[in-house]
Design a protein around this motif. Structure first.
Motif, PDB file in Angstrom:
ATOM      1  N   UNK A 192       0.833  -1.206   0.000  1.00 49.86           N
ATOM      2  CA  UNK A 192       0.000   0.000   0.000  1.00 49.86           C
ATOM      3  C   UNK A 192       0.870   1.260   0.000  1.00 49.86           C
ATOM      4  N   UNK A 193       1.950   1.235   0.765  1.00 49.99           N
ATOM      5  CA  UNK A 193       2.827   2.408   0.869  1.00 49.99           C
ATOM      6  C   UNK A 193       3.478   2.740  -0.465  1.00 49.99           C
ATOM      7  N   UNK A 194       4.067   1.745  -1.115  1.00 48.72           N
ATOM      8  CA  UNK A 194       4.780   2.026  -2.369  1.00 48.72           C
ATOM      9  C   UNK A 194       3.802   2.345  -3.503  1.00 48.72           C
ATOM     10  N   UNK A 195       2.630   1.717  -3.485  1.00 47.76           N
ATOM     11  CA  UNK A 195       1.639   2.017  -4.522  1.00 47.76           C
ATOM     12  C   UNK A 195       1.192   3.469  -4.422  1.00 47.76           C
ATOM     13  N   UNK A 196       0.879   3.898  -3.184  1.00 50.99           N
ATOM     14  CA  UNK A 196       0.453   5.282  -2.977  1.00 50.99           C
ATOM     15  C   UNK A 196       1.564   6.262  -3.338  1.00 50.99           C
ATOM     16  N   UNK A 197       2.781   5.975  -2.887  1.00 53.69           N
ATOM     17  CA  UNK A 197       3.891   6.907  -3.120  1.00 53.69           C
ATOM     18  C   UNK A 197       4.243   7.021  -4.599  1.00 53.69           C
ATOM     19  N   UNK A 198       4.221   5.895  -5.315  1.00 57.85           N
ATOM     20  CA  UNK A 198       4.586   5.946  -6.733  1.00 57.85           C
ATOM     21  C   UNK A 198       3.532   6.669  -7.567  1.00 57.85           C
ATOM     22  N   UNK A 199       2.248   6.554  -7.179  1.00 52.50           N
ATOM     23  CA  UNK A 199       1.179   7.203  -7.948  1.00 52.50           C
ATOM     24  C   UNK A 199       0.970   8.665  -7.551  1.00 52.50           C
ATOM     25  N   UNK A 200       1.264   9.004  -6.285  1.00 55.16           N
ATOM     26  CA  UNK A 200       1.065  10.374  -5.817  1.00 55.16           C
ATOM     27  C   UNK A 200       2.192  11.314  -6.211  1.00 55.16           C
ATOM     28  N   UNK A 201       3.347  10.767  -6.544  1.00 54.33           N
ATOM     29  CA  UNK A 201       4.515  11.612  -6.817  1.00 54.33           C
ATOM     30  C   UNK A 201       4.235  12.588  -7.961  1.00 54.33           C
ATOM     31  N   UNK A 202       4.469  13.867  -7.687  1.00 56.26           N
ATOM     32  CA  UNK A 202       4.337  14.945  -8.673  1.00 56.26           C
ATOM     33  C   UNK A 202       2.923  15.057  -9.251  1.00 56.26           C
ATOM     34  N   UNK A 203       1.929  14.639  -8.491  1.00 50.74           N
ATOM     35  CA  UNK A 203       0.539  14.722  -8.931  1.00 50.74           C
ATOM     36  C   UNK A 203      -0.222  15.716  -8.046  1.00 50.74           C
ATOM     37  N   UNK A 204      -1.410  16.122  -8.502  1.00 54.28           N
ATOM     38  CA  UNK A 204      -2.216  17.074  -7.754  1.00 54.28           C
ATOM     39  C   UNK A 204      -2.867  16.445  -6.531  1.00 54.28           C
ATOM     40  N   UNK A 205      -3.402  17.317  -5.675  1.00 56.94           N
ATOM     41  CA  UNK A 205      -4.013  16.842  -4.434  1.00 56.94           C
ATOM     42  C   UNK A 205      -5.274  16.020  -4.703  1.00 56.94           C
ATOM     43  N   UNK A 206      -6.069  16.438  -5.682  1.00 52.38           N
ATOM     44  CA  UNK A 206      -7.277  15.696  -6.006  1.00 52.38           C
ATOM     45  C   UNK A 206      -6.973  14.291  -6.475  1.00 52.38           C
ATOM     46  N   UNK A 207      -5.949  14.159  -7.313  1.00 55.92           N
ATOM     47  CA  UNK A 207      -5.555  12.834  -7.779  1.00 55.92           C
ATOM     48  C   UNK A 207      -5.041  11.996  -6.613  1.00 55.92           C
ATOM     49  N   UNK A 208      -4.397  12.649  -5.638  1.00 58.24           N
ATOM     50  CA  UNK A 208      -3.914  11.931  -4.461  1.00 58.24           C
ATOM     51  C   UNK A 208      -5.054  11.309  -3.668  1.00 58.24           C
TER      52      UNK A 208
END
Length: 334
Positions: free
Chosen positions: A92-108
């Motif tokens: 869960x940690x790496x999935x979230x971190x890899x997808x959230x990197x350099x993305x907007x807050x809404x996408x997070x």
């Protein structure tokens, strides 16, 4: 006059009876809370500068482990055990971190919801394998721990990625007063949203019934297989929450987050949850997590060798659990 006095006194008895009943049911948790206060006092004596910022650091570091302990509690009270909690947190940690990197807050936010859904799914996979194959829980979850750990390394082979600002905000800082860590409030809200309604529902009663006596629960009409899958799905959900908390705390994804599986089991044992199933709650394990975290901090303040500190933590855990067993044995003999 006498009648009015008697009438005025009557309502006091039920409230005192209720208070004593609550104290008897939660005596172990109350004792743990007293032990927590004692350790906090010892910490202040060891480190006089210990204050609000250090308390916030303690809460931030303890949040992922507290969620891991809650995850383990749910499955243990239903008569099982999950040795894949740590790897599920890592995934869960790496999935979230890899997808959230350099993305907007809404996408997070969308990513976080997706990670929680993934946690439910992989937990349900664990439970389904146990129900369908009838292989012991400990064997299936041990095998699946390698699967989820490998998946985490496939996503990120080293710590990296990033975390949304709102996720870091849920873990860091304080609320209202600097003495109230935001991580602590986050934990209360998450547990309150999921655990409290579950514990008071028919589903929660069924989980405890399965843990107490699986055959009796089946004969009472409890769908044992479905309830077991649900228990593991909820364990996956809280493991995913723990992974998100870990990402929010560190700001990156950790493919190997630490020994959260065994530490979570240690916390629930210290928190009064029976490994045989059917008894326990989440309050005791959460307090136990705080105690274990404070002990680690105190040993660091005392410049104790880290390897020796691990030994001391184990001895304290054994001592407290043995004391609890002796007290329980005395109660049964009375």
């Amino acid at each position: 006059m006498t009648a009015s006095v008697a009438t005025a006194r009557r309502p006091m008895r039920p409230s005192s009876d209720v208070a004593s009943r609550i104290l008897r049911r939660n005596g172990w948790s109350v004792g743990l809370f007293g032990l927590l206060v004692l350790f906090l006092a010892m910490t202040k004596a060891i480190q006089p500068t210990y204050g609000a910022s250090e308390l916030q650091d303690l809460a931030r570091g303890a949040l992922p482990l507290a969620l891991a302990a809650v995850a383990q509690t749910i499955v243990v009270v239903s008569g099982g055990i999950d040795l894949s909690v740590g790897p599920m947190m890592a995934l869960a940690s790496v999935t979230a971190a890899s997808l959230m990197q350099d993305q907007g807050e809404g996408f997070g936010v969308v990513v976080a919801v997706g990670v929680l859904a993934m946690g439910l799914a992989i937990g349900a996979i664990n439970g389904s394998l146990i129900v369908l194959t009838r292989v012991p829980d400990i064997v299936v979850t041990l095998a699946m721990s390698f699967v989820w750990a490998g998946c985490a390394l496939l996503v990120l082979d080293s710590p990296g990625g990033g975390a949304s600002t709102w996720l870091k905000g849920l873990v860091n800082g304080s609320v209202g007063s600097e003495w109230i860590p935001r991580a602590f409030i986050t934990l209360i809200v998450l547990v309150g949203i999921v655990w409290v309604p579950l514990r008071r529902s028919r589903t929660g009663i069924s989980l405890y019934a399965i843990g107490s006596d699986r055959l009796a629960a089946f004969r009472s009409g409890v769908p044992v297989g479905r309830m077991k899958i649900l228990a593991y799905a909820l364990t996956g959900l809280f493991s995913a929450l723990g992974g998100l908390a870990l990402t929010g705390y560190t700001g990156i994804g950790a493919p190997v987050p630490g020994n959260y599986t065994l530490l979570g089991i240690a916390a629930i044992v210290l928190g009064g949850v029976s490994l045989a199933g059917g008894r326990g709650g989440v309050v005791g394990p959460v307090i136990a997590v705080a105690i274990l975290s404070i002990i680690r901090s105190d040993l660091t303040f005392l410049n104790v060798n880290p390897n020796l500190a691990t030994v001391i933590q184990g001895l304290i855990l054994i001592g407290v659990v043995m004391l609890g067993s002796l007290l329980a044995l005395r109660r049964t003999r009375r």
